[in-house]
Design an enzyme around this catalytic site. Structure first.
Site, mmCIF file in Angstrom:
data_model
loop_
_atom_site.group_PDB
_atom_site.id
_atom_site.type_symbol
_atom_site.label_atom_id
_atom_site.label_comp_id
_atom_site.label_asym_id
_atom_site.label_seq_id
_atom_site.Cartn_x
_atom_site.Cartn_y
_atom_site.Cartn_z
ATOM 1 N N SER A 7 0.841 -1.200 0.000
ATOM 2 C CA SER A 7 0.000 0.000 0.000
ATOM 3 C C SER A 7 0.871 1.244 0.000
ATOM 4 O O SER A 7 1.694 1.432 0.894
ATOM 5 C CB SER A 7 -0.899 0.016 1.237
ATOM 6 O OG SER A 7 -1.418 1.320 1.414
ATOM 7 N N HIS A 32 -1.327 -1.257 -4.181
ATOM 8 C CA HIS A 32 -2.586 -0.911 -3.512
ATOM 9 C C HIS A 32 -2.635 0.603 -3.280
ATOM 10 O O HIS A 32 -1.715 1.183 -2.694
ATOM 11 C CB HIS A 32 -2.665 -1.676 -2.187
ATOM 12 C CG HIS A 32 -3.952 -1.533 -1.446
ATOM 13 N ND1 HIS A 32 -5.074 -2.291 -1.736
ATOM 14 C CD2 HIS A 32 -4.310 -0.735 -0.412
ATOM 15 C CE1 HIS A 32 -6.048 -1.968 -0.904
ATOM 16 N NE2 HIS A 32 -5.613 -1.018 -0.092
ATOM 17 N N ASP A 34 -4.844 3.675 -1.687
ATOM 18 C CA ASP A 34 -5.908 3.991 -0.732
ATOM 19 C C ASP A 34 -6.442 5.389 -0.962
ATOM 20 O O ASP A 34 -5.720 6.371 -0.821
ATOM 21 C CB ASP A 34 -5.363 3.886 0.701
ATOM 22 C CG ASP A 34 -5.134 2.441 1.099
ATOM 23 O OD1 ASP A 34 -6.104 1.658 1.033
ATOM 24 O OD2 ASP A 34 -4.001 2.100 1.480
ATOM 25 N N HIS A 65 -8.541 1.164 -3.677
ATOM 26 C CA HIS A 65 -9.443 0.928 -2.547
ATOM 27 C C HIS A 65 -10.124 2.247 -2.198
ATOM 28 O O HIS A 65 -9.500 3.137 -1.621
ATOM 29 C CB HIS A 65 -8.584 0.393 -1.383
ATOM 30 C CG HIS A 65 -9.315 0.177 -0.108
ATOM 31 N ND1 HIS A 65 -8.663 -0.081 1.090
ATOM 32 C CD2 HIS A 65 -10.640 0.141 0.184
ATOM 33 C CE1 HIS A 65 -9.550 -0.251 2.050
ATOM 34 N NE2 HIS A 65 -10.755 -0.117 1.532
ATOM 35 N N MET A 67 -12.251 4.443 -0.096
ATOM 36 C CA MET A 67 -12.863 4.654 1.225
ATOM 37 C C MET A 67 -13.572 5.994 1.159
ATOM 38 O O MET A 67 -13.147 6.986 1.771
ATOM 39 C CB MET A 67 -11.770 4.620 2.302
ATOM 40 C CG MET A 67 -11.265 3.204 2.552
ATOM 41 S SD MET A 67 -9.710 3.175 3.443
ATOM 42 C CE MET A 67 -8.581 3.303 2.063
ATOM 43 N N MET A 138 -11.407 -5.832 5.900
ATOM 44 C CA MET A 138 -10.520 -4.922 6.641
ATOM 45 C C MET A 138 -10.111 -5.575 7.962
ATOM 46 O O MET A 138 -10.965 -6.027 8.726
ATOM 47 C CB MET A 138 -11.233 -3.594 6.935
ATOM 48 C CG MET A 138 -11.486 -2.712 5.718
ATOM 49 S SD MET A 138 -10.027 -2.302 4.738
ATOM 50 C CE MET A 138 -8.955 -1.534 5.950
ATOM 51 N N GLY A 143 -8.693 3.915 7.440
ATOM 52 C CA GLY A 143 -8.376 5.340 7.608
ATOM 53 C C GLY A 143 -6.897 5.628 7.789
ATOM 54 O O GLY A 143 -6.435 6.685 7.384
ATOM 55 N N PHE A 144 -6.190 4.686 8.394
ATOM 56 C CA PHE A 144 -4.784 4.957 8.701
ATOM 57 C C PHE A 144 -3.943 3.698 8.543
ATOM 58 O O PHE A 144 -4.411 2.592 8.824
ATOM 59 C CB PHE A 144 -4.641 5.476 10.143
ATOM 60 C CG PHE A 144 -5.402 6.746 10.376
ATOM 61 C CD1 PHE A 144 -4.833 7.984 10.093
ATOM 62 C CD2 PHE A 144 -6.717 6.703 10.833
ATOM 63 C CE1 PHE A 144 -5.552 9.154 10.276
ATOM 64 C CE2 PHE A 144 -7.451 7.874 11.017
ATOM 65 C CZ PHE A 144 -6.870 9.103 10.739
ATOM 66 N N GLY A 145 -2.683 3.905 8.135
ATOM 67 C CA GLY A 145 -1.725 2.806 8.128
ATOM 68 C C GLY A 145 -1.135 2.620 9.516
ATOM 69 O O GLY A 145 -1.349 3.438 10.418
ATOM 70 N N GLY A 146 -0.426 1.526 9.682
ATOM 71 C CA GLY A 146 0.334 1.316 10.913
ATOM 72 C C GLY A 146 -0.465 0.905 12.130
ATOM 73 O O GLY A 146 0.023 1.006 13.256
ATOM 74 N N ASP A 176 -6.588 -6.417 4.544
ATOM 75 C CA ASP A 176 -5.937 -5.105 4.510
ATOM 76 C C ASP A 176 -5.897 -4.525 5.914
ATOM 77 O O ASP A 176 -6.942 -4.280 6.511
ATOM 78 C CB ASP A 176 -6.748 -4.197 3.565
ATOM 79 C CG ASP A 176 -6.147 -2.817 3.384
ATOM 80 O OD1 ASP A 176 -5.037 -2.561 3.888
ATOM 81 O OD2 ASP A 176 -6.813 -1.999 2.718
ATOM 82 N N GLY A 177 -4.669 -4.324 6.403
ATOM 83 C CA GLY A 177 -4.492 -3.672 7.697
ATOM 84 C C GLY A 177 -3.691 -4.525 8.659
ATOM 85 O O GLY A 177 -4.100 -5.624 9.015
ATOM 86 N N GLY A 178 -2.513 -4.031 9.025
ATOM 87 C CA GLY A 178 -1.706 -4.728 10.029
ATOM 88 C C GLY A 178 -1.072 -6.021 9.542
ATOM 89 O O GLY A 178 -0.626 -6.833 10.357
ATOM 90 N N GLY A 198 1.183 -2.182 4.084
ATOM 91 C CA GLY A 198 1.692 -0.826 3.943
ATOM 92 C C GLY A 198 2.957 -0.636 4.745
ATOM 93 O O GLY A 198 4.072 -0.735 4.231
HETATM 94 C C1 DX5 Z 1 -6.145 1.548 5.831
HETATM 95 C C2 DX5 Z 1 -5.763 1.211 4.419
HETATM 96 C C3 DX5 Z 1 -4.643 0.271 4.302
HETATM 97 C C4 DX5 Z 1 -3.354 0.729 4.908
HETATM 98 C C5 DX5 Z 1 -2.715 -0.477 5.503
HETATM 99 O O1 DX5 Z 1 -7.352 2.203 5.842
HETATM 100 O O2 DX5 Z 1 -6.867 0.667 3.717
HETATM 101 O O3 DX5 Z 1 -4.438 -0.145 2.954
HETATM 102 O O4 DX5 Z 1 -2.448 1.304 4.002
HETATM 103 O O5 DX5 Z 1 -1.587 -0.095 6.202
HETATM 104 P P1 DX5 Z 1 -0.825 -1.097 7.164
HETATM 105 O O6 DX5 Z 1 -0.377 -2.250 6.344
HETATM 106 O O7 DX5 Z 1 0.295 -0.251 7.683
HETATM 107 O O8 DX5 Z 1 -1.784 -1.496 8.248
HETATM 108 ZN ZN ZN Z 2 -6.469 -0.229 1.687
#
Ligand code: DX5
Ligand code: ZN
Length: 216
Positions: A7, A32, A34, A65, A67, A138, A143-146, A176-178, A198
């Site tokens: 991502s 990917h 976002d 993706h 959102m 999900m 909304g956020f990475g990490g 997707d996520g973590g 990501g």
């Molecule tokens: C979150 C995004 C993800 C995000 C994942 O809303 O949809 O694609 O980039 O980031 P990580 O892999 O850091 O959780």
């Molecule tokens: Zn995503």
């Protein structure tokens, strides 16, 4: 072998071209992207002009993706900009409008996916399963990475695999996520075939090795 989609939310936005070439050179499968509107999720990221600018930079599929609220307003523009896969959230509009989105995405020659936020049960996807090429589960609040991986989403992945085997066996499941070098294992065991990563991808000391771990 699983598909890995790094991502670019965790990329260096001042060096997106460099980071996308790096994704391709490290053997990843998809990119990917976002897209966040500040309404459906409490963050704003990138949009149509950025997808268009990235399209000529890579031959990898762009996995976009959305959102955003009422995504039907923008599906044509994202496909024209170069999306190969376009994901809409089923929570983002009335069911008939989401079904129309999937049909329109297909009519434009693009692959279509529906996504479920963590609190949305697997059964909510049933009306869409015959009409999509992928379901995105999900594993964090969008909304956020990490953020921390929600292992309690794995029963939902398994349930969706079961529902899809009955209705649309070729349909992929994406998480997707973590997702990192550890959490990718339980995702694959549960039936996910496409894994978004990501922060774990961009933080990996050896990105090519990380890609291989997730694909294996
Ligand atoms: C979150 C995004 C993800 C995000 C994942 O809303 O949809 O694609 O980039 O980031 P990580 O892999 O850091 O959780
Ligand atoms: Zn995503």
């Amino acid at each position: 072998m699983a598909i890995i989609a790094p991502s670019i939310l965790s990329a260096d936005f001042a060096n997106l071209e460099r980071d996308i070439r790096d994704i391709e050179n490290n053997g990843a499968d998809w990119v990917h992207v976002d897209v966040m509107d500040g309404n459906f999720v409490p963050n704003i990221s990138i949009g149509i002009p950025v997808v268009k600018a990235l399209r000529p930079v890579t031959s990898l599929p762009l996995d976009v993706h959305l959102m955003i609220d009422r995504p039907g307003r923008y599906v044509e523009e994202f496909v024209k900009a170069g999306a190969d896969w376009l994901t809409v959230h089923l929570e983002a509009d009335q069911p008939q409008n989401i079904l129309d989105c999937l049909d329109r995405i297909h009519a434009l020659g693009c692959k279509a996916a529906v996504s479920l936020k963590p609190k949305t049960p697997a059964e909510a996807a049933i009306p869409y399963l015959a009409n999509c090429d992928m379901v995105l589960v999900m594993t964090v609040e969008p909304g956020f990475g990490g953020q921390k991986f929600m292992a309690d989403m794995m029963p939902k992945v398994k349930k969706l695999r079961q529902l899809l085997d009955e209705r649309n066996p070729a349909c992929l499941i994406e998480v997707d996520g973590g997702v990192d070098g550890e959490t990718c294992r339980v995702c694959k065991q549960s039936g996910a075939q496409v894994l978004v990563a990501g922060s774990a991808y961009f933080k990996a000391p050896d990105r090519a090795a990380f890609v291989k771990t997730v694909q294996a």
